[in-house]
Enzyme design. Structure first.
Site, PDB file in Angstrom:
ATOM      1  N   HIS A 157      37.967  42.201  45.609  1.00  0.00           N
ATOM      2  CA  HIS A 157      37.992  41.169  44.360  1.00  0.00           C
ATOM      3  C   HIS A 157      38.291  42.268  42.961  1.00  0.00           C
ATOM      4  O   HIS A 157      37.633  42.978  42.343  1.00  0.00           O
ATOM      5  CB  HIS A 157      36.219  40.898  43.983  1.00  0.00           C
ATOM      6  CG  HIS A 157      36.168  40.012  43.098  1.00  0.00           C
ATOM      7  ND1 HIS A 157      35.231  39.125  43.189  1.00  0.00           N
ATOM      8  CD2 HIS A 157      36.842  39.490  41.800  1.00  0.00           C
ATOM      9  CE1 HIS A 157      35.259  38.223  42.196  1.00  0.00           C
ATOM     10  NE2 HIS A 157      36.303  38.632  41.446  1.00  0.00           N
TER      11      HIS A 157
ATOM     12  N   HIS B 191      41.035  42.272  39.364  1.00  0.00           N
ATOM     13  CA  HIS B 191      41.789  41.571  38.520  1.00  0.00           C
ATOM     14  C   HIS B 191      43.005  42.562  37.991  1.00  0.00           C
ATOM     15  O   HIS B 191      42.441  43.697  37.356  1.00  0.00           O
ATOM     16  CB  HIS B 191      40.999  40.963  37.316  1.00  0.00           C
ATOM     17  CG  HIS B 191      40.064  39.709  37.733  1.00  0.00           C
ATOM     18  ND1 HIS B 191      40.310  38.692  38.054  1.00  0.00           N
ATOM     19  CD2 HIS B 191      39.033  40.101  38.207  1.00  0.00           C
ATOM     20  CE1 HIS B 191      39.431  37.996  38.297  1.00  0.00           C
ATOM     21  NE2 HIS B 191      38.189  38.804  38.365  1.00  0.00           N
TER      22      HIS B 191
ATOM     23  N   ASP C 107      35.010  43.170  41.345  1.00  0.00           N
ATOM     24  CA  ASP C 107      35.437  42.607  40.178  1.00  0.00           C
ATOM     25  C   ASP C 107      35.763  43.183  38.957  1.00  0.00           C
ATOM     26  O   ASP C 107      35.370  43.086  37.851  1.00  0.00           O
ATOM     27  CB  ASP C 107      33.787  41.757  39.820  1.00  0.00           C
ATOM     28  CG  ASP C 107      34.169  40.633  38.854  1.00  0.00           C
ATOM     29  OD1 ASP C 107      35.727  40.169  38.869  1.00  0.00           O
ATOM     30  OD2 ASP C 107      33.432  39.751  38.753  1.00  0.00           O
TER      31      ASP C 107
END
Lengths: 429, 315
Positions: free
Chosen positions: A52, A54, A305
């Site tokens: 995960h 970004h 994340d």
């Protein structure tokens, strides 16, 4: 170039040498003329895999690029990251996924595996080109509208049914928008009541987790729960995993972020947007439940994340500021700090082997034995690390760990036999 | 004290000191020439990111009567609609030599965040659903003038607590001055976690307005809160009629109150919803007195923050 890693402690047990040939494979004897790394006192683990991440490219290259994110990942001991689909444009076509995959290959520091959007434009209504993304060179197997919940049960059902054709998995951002409204940004409880911040109740996560495991069971498919944050979700997962194992026709997996293992909602008292994440930081009782669930296998994996943001995107009033914090470079140390009792084999399980299995990355997360690709991280286990956000390879500085002391330090990272980090510094820098 | 961001910044003594100054400022309102030289040469910017008439006017007049140069900036939507960050917006304004920044913002915590970025003194004129400290000060000042002292007095705060910054500041202010407070609302309009919060902060909660009005001789003052329908995105109560029946200060409930029990409302009022016209216009209503008190309190706040040591300001 061949490599000899001398005197490493394999998964924290014993001492061994690791040999890497010119093809980046682990072999059983020292190649001639090999480069040497002195790993005495260091723990060797399979390279970490992040489910995960970004990376912001395309669209927000001022916050992160695939190259800078890859650098941060390598410094954190990662050899593979899954790049989330909520870029601009959204990764919802084969072409977009292939482009991310190619840029990852050009960066060459970790394997960058694109995650495809579940729905077109993250709109939550029409399925994205799931099959074409899977058939592309990127070979997408994980799909997620992360940042948004696939809240329409019918759409979620169809997505789960569709990805069965090629063994895909839907990674869900569990947030019922009718229970956590559009401005929700603080764990709903006494603190949100006092601060006057829009509440994000745990039940908004738990009802979606419960619904999705039932949909996965109904469809016989695979669902993955992204960034679990509440004790209630853990209860649902515990039940669901037991049923799924018994049935054998469907599966549910789950991840937890490092920050949800260590930080609590109290940090929002000063309205510092650095601590604004989605889902929000929760109270200590949830943190305790998440730690226990990770240790006992109810939660399968740690996923960062990693959410880089340009400074100006955080310099708004709390409710208007962007969600997210960076985490690639500190994840291992945070996990070690939050769960010092976790054995090194367990660290390898939750940060490498299991994430690789969930993502379908066959050459990642493998035991460090001859015949495996040489994806290796070498860790100084008891080092005290004081985090300096300005020392980051990420383009962004939204770092909640700045100034904090953490345990363990990534010293060297090897990706496919290539040393990407040596003595804590990027080799390409 | 450099800023006024929260009632929590003020001790009981500091509040009383402000009230003493406010009483002097109140006298200025009765003069023919309503002007003091205290803030001559000082610049105060009212920066309102949210619509407001009474609070902005009150701060504007307060600053002008103290001889400050007052500028109003209607900044509604500026930081987001034009893409500029809040930090850049306020730094730009403050780069013009501002001494005091009165800020209203629809986001909770915004005033605190701004105070960390700028050199000017910051007054929180309402931040989201968090706090409105000068409103709480003017409410307490008004009630203290009516009741003599708030020590041991029972105040009922009734209405939409979830969305009320007035309530959040008043809880701190009234309890700090020794009042006993009961907050009354339907469960859907009670702030989350109110049980633990009320236990720690020392106030009572009730879902039954009639019980609160009748029990133990009734409250010494009633503070009605506006139903903030514009903030309500969900089903908080079935209908306006049901709300009024359960929680409105109706004519029947007015009759239960003694004639000397002050009725407060921060305005603007939803007549017929949370407060009947009979109650709003009753002799015991202090709604307009709150407005004039607000001016005096805001003059006192600006004076203490900006007049400096030589003018007797708070350190």
């Amino acid at each position: 170039m061949s490599l000899v890693i001398e005197g490493a402690s394999l998964l924290g047990e014993g001492t061994t040498d690791l040999y890497v040939d010119d093809h980046g494979m682990l072999v059983d004897s020292a190649p001639a003329g090999a480069e040497r790394i002195d790993a005495a006192g260091l723990v060797a683990l399979p390279g970490l895999v992040d489910l995960h991440t970004h990376l912001r490219e395309p669209g927000r290259e001022d916050a992160e690029t695939i190259l800078t994110g890859s650098r941060a990942a390598a410094l954190g001991g990662y050899t593979a990251v899954l790049a989330m689909a909520n870029t601009t444009p959204v990764t919802d076509t084969a072409e977009a996924a292939t482009r991310v995959w190619e840029l990852g290959r050009e960066a060459g520091l970790v394997h960058v595996q694109p995650v495809g959007a579940v729905t077109r434009g993250l709109g939550g209504e029409e399925l994205a080109e799931l099959g074409l993304m899977h058939r592309s060179r990127a070979g997408v197997t994980v799909f997620s509208d992360d940042g948004r919940c696939v809240h329409d049960a019918r759409v979620m059902r169809r997505a789960l049914e569709y990805v069965k054709a090629f063994g895909g998995v839907v990674s869900q951002h569990s947030q019922d928008p009718s229970l956590a409204g559009p401005a929700a940004c603080c764990h709903e409880g006494e603190l949100s009541g006092r601060l006057g911040l829009p509440g994000w109740p745990g039940i908004a996560e738990e009802v979606i987790v419960a619904r999705d495991v039932m949909l996965a069971r109904h469809t016989g498919s695979r669902v993955h729960v992204a960034h679990v944050s509440t004790a209630g979700s853990v209860d649902v997962l515990r039940w669901a995993k037991a049923r799924a194992e018994r049935d054998g026709t469907w599966s549910v997996t789950a991840e937890v972020t490092p920050h949800h293992l260590l930080l609590t909602t109290d940090l929002l008292a000063g309205y510092d947007p650095t601590y604004k994440v989605n889902p929000p930081l929760r109270p200590q009782e949830d943190v305790d439940a998440l730690r226990e669930a990770l240790a006992d296998g109810t939660i399968d994996a740690v996923a960062t994340d990693h959410a880089p943001h340009a400074r100006h995107d955080k310099e708004h009033a709390f409710v208007d500021a962007a969600f997210g914090m960076v985490g690639l470079e500190t994840a291992l140390a945070v996990v070690r700090t939050a769960l010092p009792q976790l054995s090194w084999p367990d660290v390898a399980r939750v940060m490498s082997a299991t994430p690789a299995r969930i993502a379908g990355l066959a050459d990642q997360g493998r035991p460090l034995t001859p015949g495996s690709p040489a994806h290796v991280v070498l860790v100084e286990p008891d080092a005290a690390l004081t985090v300096d956000r300005d020392a980051s390879a990420s383009l962004s500085r939204n770092n909640p760990w700045h100034g904090r002391s953490l345990t363990s330090r990534v010293v060297h990272t090897v990706y496919a036999g290539r040393v990407t980090v040596r003595d804590g510094a990027l080799v390409d820098a | 004290m450099k800023h006024l961001l929260s009632v929590d910044d003020l001790s009981a003594d500091a509040i009383q000191q402000l009230f003493e100054t406010a009483a002097d400022m109140h006298d200025v309102q009765r003069r023919e020439v309503k002007k003091l030289p205290a803030l001559r040469g000082r610049t105060v910017v009212n920066m309102f990111f949210e619509d407001s008439t009474r609070t902005r006017s009150s701060f504007e007049i307060a600053g002008k009567w103290l001889s400050a140069d007052v500028i109003n900036v209607s900044a509604k939507g500026s930081s987001t609609s034009k893409g500029e960050s809040l930090r850049d917006t306020v730094l730009t304004v403050c780069a013009m030599g501002v001494d005091g920044l009165v800020i209203r913002h629809p986001a909770s915590g915004a005033a605190l965040q701004v105070s960390e970025w700028v050199d000017a003194s910051v007054v929180n004129a309402g931040d989201g659903t968090h706090e409105h400290p000068t409103q709480a000060l003017l409410d307490a000042y008004t009630l203290q003038r009516r009741l003599g002292s708030l020590e041991g007095r029972h105040v009922a705060i009734v209405g939409d607590l979830t969305h009320s910054r007035v309530f959040r500041s008043n809880i701190q202010c009234l309890t700090r001055l020794g009042a006993r407070v009961t907050v009354v609302a339907p469960p859907t309009l009670m702030p989350s976690g109110v049980g633990a919060w009320s236990a720690a902060a020392g106030f009572d909660t009730s879902y039954d307005l009639d019980d609160v009005l009748r029990r133990d001789g009734g409250p010494d003052a009633v503070m009605m809160l506006r139903v903030q329908r514009e903030r309500m995105t969900g089903a908080y109560f079935p209908s306006p009629r049901e709300y009024t029946v359960g929680y409105g200060l109706t004519r029947d409930r007015l009759a239960v109150l003694g004639p000397d029990v002050p009725i407060c409302h921060p305005g603007p009022m939803n007549r017929g919803l949370e407060i009947a016209a009979d109650a709003a216009d009753a002799a015991q209503s202090v709604v307009l007195e709150q407005v004039s008190s607000g001016l005096a309190v805001r003059m006192a706040v600006l004076y203490h923050l900006l007049a400096g040591e030589s003018e007797g300001g708070m350190a």
